[in-house]
Design a protein around this motif. Sequence first.
Motif, PDB file in Angstrom:
ATOM      1  N   LEU A 117       0.853  -1.201   0.000  1.00 39.00           N
ATOM      2  CA  LEU A 117       0.000   0.000   0.000  1.00 39.00           C
ATOM      3  C   LEU A 117       0.885   1.245   0.000  1.00 39.00           C
ATOM      4  CD1 LEU A 117      -2.936  -0.793   2.466  1.00 39.00           C
ATOM      5  CD2 LEU A 117      -2.991  -0.705  -0.012  1.00 39.00           C
ATOM      6  N   LEU A 118       1.440   1.565  -1.156  1.00 43.28           N
ATOM      7  CA  LEU A 118       2.345   2.712  -1.243  1.00 43.28           C
ATOM      8  C   LEU A 118       1.628   4.027  -1.018  1.00 43.28           C
ATOM      9  CD1 LEU A 118       4.528   1.618  -4.280  1.00 43.28           C
ATOM     10  CD2 LEU A 118       5.107   1.552  -1.848  1.00 43.28           C
ATOM     11  N   ASP A 119       0.390   4.104  -1.457  1.00 44.10           N
ATOM     12  CA  ASP A 119      -0.402   5.322  -1.334  1.00 44.10           C
ATOM     13  C   ASP A 119      -1.788   4.897  -0.875  1.00 44.10           C
ATOM     14  OD1 ASP A 119      -0.506   8.058  -1.469  1.00 44.10           O
ATOM     15  OD2 ASP A 119      -0.950   8.141  -3.613  1.00 44.10           O
ATOM     16  N   ALA A 120      -2.199   5.324   0.307  1.00 41.46           N
ATOM     17  CA  ALA A 120      -3.502   4.925   0.840  1.00 41.46           C
ATOM     18  C   ALA A 120      -3.997   6.001   1.790  1.00 41.46           C
ATOM     19  CB  ALA A 120      -3.394   3.574   1.550  1.00 41.46           C
ATOM     20  N   ASN A 121      -5.233   5.842   2.211  1.00 37.36           N
ATOM     21  CA  ASN A 121      -5.858   6.753   3.155  1.00 37.36           C
ATOM     22  C   ASN A 121      -6.784   5.926   4.025  1.00 37.36           C
ATOM     23  OD1 ASN A 121      -7.020   9.217   4.332  1.00 37.36           O
ATOM     24  ND2 ASN A 121      -6.077  10.223   2.564  1.00 37.36           N
ATOM     25  N   CYS A 122      -7.426   6.567   5.002  1.00 37.11           N
ATOM     26  CA  CYS A 122      -8.292   5.781   5.885  1.00 37.11           C
ATOM     27  C   CYS A 122      -9.408   6.611   6.474  1.00 37.11           C
ATOM     28  CB  CYS A 122      -7.480   5.140   6.992  1.00 37.11           C
ATOM     29  SG  CYS A 122      -6.792   6.314   8.172  1.00 37.11           S
ATOM     30  N   SER A 123     -10.384   5.898   6.977  1.00 39.76           N
ATOM     31  CA  SER A 123     -11.554   6.492   7.608  1.00 39.76           C
ATOM     32  C   SER A 123     -11.631   6.054   9.053  1.00 39.76           C
ATOM     33  CB  SER A 123     -12.811   6.033   6.862  1.00 39.76           C
ATOM     34  OG  SER A 123     -13.969   6.433   7.556  1.00 39.76           O
ATOM     35  N   ASP A 124     -11.709   7.002   9.960  1.00 39.31           N
ATOM     36  CA  ASP A 124     -12.025   6.748  11.358  1.00 39.31           C
ATOM     37  C   ASP A 124     -11.123   5.717  12.031  1.00 39.31           C
ATOM     38  OD1 ASP A 124     -13.551   7.449  13.562  1.00 39.31           O
ATOM     39  OD2 ASP A 124     -14.941   5.801  13.272  1.00 39.31           O
ATOM     40  N   LEU A 125      -9.840   5.714  11.712  1.00 42.48           N
ATOM     41  CA  LEU A 125      -8.850   4.879  12.389  1.00 42.48           C
ATOM     42  C   LEU A 125      -7.840   5.799  13.055  1.00 42.48           C
ATOM     43  CD1 LEU A 125      -8.075   2.334   9.505  1.00 42.48           C
ATOM     44  CD2 LEU A 125      -9.503   1.899  11.515  1.00 42.48           C
ATOM     45  N   VAL A 126      -7.261   5.373  14.175  1.00 41.08           N
ATOM     46  CA  VAL A 126      -6.135   6.114  14.732  1.00 41.08           C
ATOM     47  C   VAL A 126      -4.922   5.736  13.898  1.00 41.08           C
ATOM     48  CG1 VAL A 126      -4.637   6.453  16.727  1.00 41.08           C
ATOM     49  CG2 VAL A 126      -7.099   6.191  17.066  1.00 41.08           C
ATOM     50  N   VAL A 127      -4.166   6.742  13.470  1.00 38.17           N
ATOM     51  CA  VAL A 127      -2.991   6.524  12.627  1.00 38.17           C
ATOM     52  C   VAL A 127      -1.748   6.903  13.426  1.00 38.17           C
ATOM     53  CG1 VAL A 127      -1.842   7.128  10.467  1.00 38.17           C
ATOM     54  CG2 VAL A 127      -4.350   7.130  10.583  1.00 38.17           C
ATOM     55  N   VAL A 128      -0.876   5.917  13.616  1.00 36.43           N
ATOM     56  CA  VAL A 128       0.401   6.152  14.281  1.00 36.43           C
ATOM     57  C   VAL A 128       1.438   6.269  13.173  1.00 36.43           C
ATOM     58  CG1 VAL A 128       2.052   5.275  15.963  1.00 36.43           C
ATOM     59  CG2 VAL A 128      -0.395   4.791  16.254  1.00 36.43           C
ATOM     60  N   LYS A 129       1.831   7.515  12.877  1.00 34.59           N
ATOM     61  CA  LYS A 129       2.721   7.814  11.746  1.00 34.59           C
ATOM     62  C   LYS A 129       4.187   7.612  12.114  1.00 34.59           C
ATOM     63  CE  LYS A 129       1.708   9.519   8.356  1.00 34.59           C
ATOM     64  NZ  LYS A 129       1.498   8.816   7.081  1.00 34.59           N
ATOM     65  N   LYS A 130       4.888   6.925  11.235  1.00 40.82           N
ATOM     66  CA  LYS A 130       6.339   6.783  11.258  1.00 40.82           C
ATOM     67  C   LYS A 130       6.928   6.537  12.650  1.00 40.82           C
ATOM     68  CE  LYS A 130       6.860   9.508   7.128  1.00 40.82           C
ATOM     69  NZ  LYS A 130       7.334  10.707   6.520  1.00 40.82           N
ATOM     70  N   PRO A 131       6.770   5.328  13.155  1.00 38.36           N
ATOM     71  CA  PRO A 131       7.444   5.018  14.426  1.00 38.36           C
ATOM     72  C   PRO A 131       8.945   5.293  14.312  1.00 38.36           C
ATOM     73  CG  PRO A 131       5.898   3.279  13.838  1.00 38.36           C
ATOM     74  CD  PRO A 131       5.980   4.207  12.654  1.00 38.36           C
ATOM     75  N   ILE A 132       9.498   5.916  15.349  1.00 38.87           N
ATOM     76  CA  ILE A 132      10.912   6.298  15.379  1.00 38.87           C
ATOM     77  C   ILE A 132      11.575   5.497  16.511  1.00 38.87           C
ATOM     78  CG2 ILE A 132      12.529   8.212  15.712  1.00 38.87           C
ATOM     79  CD1 ILE A 132       9.989  10.037  15.051  1.00 38.87           C
ATOM     80  N   GLY A 133      12.549   4.692  16.167  1.00 38.97           N
ATOM     81  CA  GLY A 133      13.225   3.912  17.198  1.00 38.97           C
ATOM     82  C   GLY A 133      12.400   2.731  17.684  1.00 38.97           C
ATOM     83  N   VAL A 134      11.276   2.510  17.027  1.00 39.94           N
ATOM     84  CA  VAL A 134      10.407   1.384  17.371  1.00 39.94           C
ATOM     85  C   VAL A 134      10.062   0.669  16.072  1.00 39.94           C
ATOM     86  CG1 VAL A 134       8.195   0.673  18.350  1.00 39.94           C
ATOM     87  CG2 VAL A 134       9.395   2.618  19.326  1.00 39.94           C
ATOM     88  N   VAL A 135      10.295  -0.623  16.036  1.00 40.88           N
ATOM     89  CA  VAL A 135       9.944  -1.419  14.865  1.00 40.88           C
ATOM     90  C   VAL A 135       8.413  -1.424  14.762  1.00 40.88           C
ATOM     91  CG1 VAL A 135      10.042  -3.733  13.862  1.00 40.88           C
ATOM     92  CG2 VAL A 135      12.012  -2.826  15.115  1.00 40.88           C
TER      93      VAL A 135
END
Length: 194
Positions: free
Chosen positions: A86-104
């Motif tokens: 899913l290179l390009d996607a969007n979503c409805s009514d979900l919590v989005v955790v963007k780009k974890p840093i230092g966490v796999v």
Amino acid sequence: MWTRIANAVERVTVGYVGPMKTEYVEGGIPFLRSQNVRANRFREDGLITISPSFHRTIAKSALAPGDVVVVRSGNVGTACVIPPSLLDANCSDLVVVKKPIGVVPTFLCFYLNSLAAAHIEAGSVGVALTHFNTKSIATMPLPVPRLAEQHRIVAKVEELLALCDRLEAQLTAARNESRRLLEAVLHEALAPAV
């Protein structure tokens, strides 16, 4: 060490919430809903698409591979990692955790699926929850082992999940064979004598 999820990611946001009736198109940008999120797995069944122009207007909820999405209502707290497909996607009514840093991302996903329910039941994420919000995720405590340890944990959990999948497939096959044999025995027993 321990931290809060908000401290280990670029940001925590929420997917688009609003009217969608006229926004769905064939062959557009994938648009995830809660039904596409299963514990530790993205589910393509029922995936709908939106127009590229609408996708651009709701860029805040755009998804990228490695982001983690969490169900806000219904199956509250269920999380999966956005796959590389899913290179390009969007979503409805979900919590989005963007780009974890230092966490796999997969480590974070496994952690959320294992402990989010406990936090919800304990009421530590807010009022009697039938709905999860960004603050619920952002303030959730998160253990952060060294990256090598996170990778080891992810590999072990994936190995165990694969074993569970194989066992489930074997049980399903055994149940189907059992039904088939029972039907054959009943058919033979109830067949009129010749």
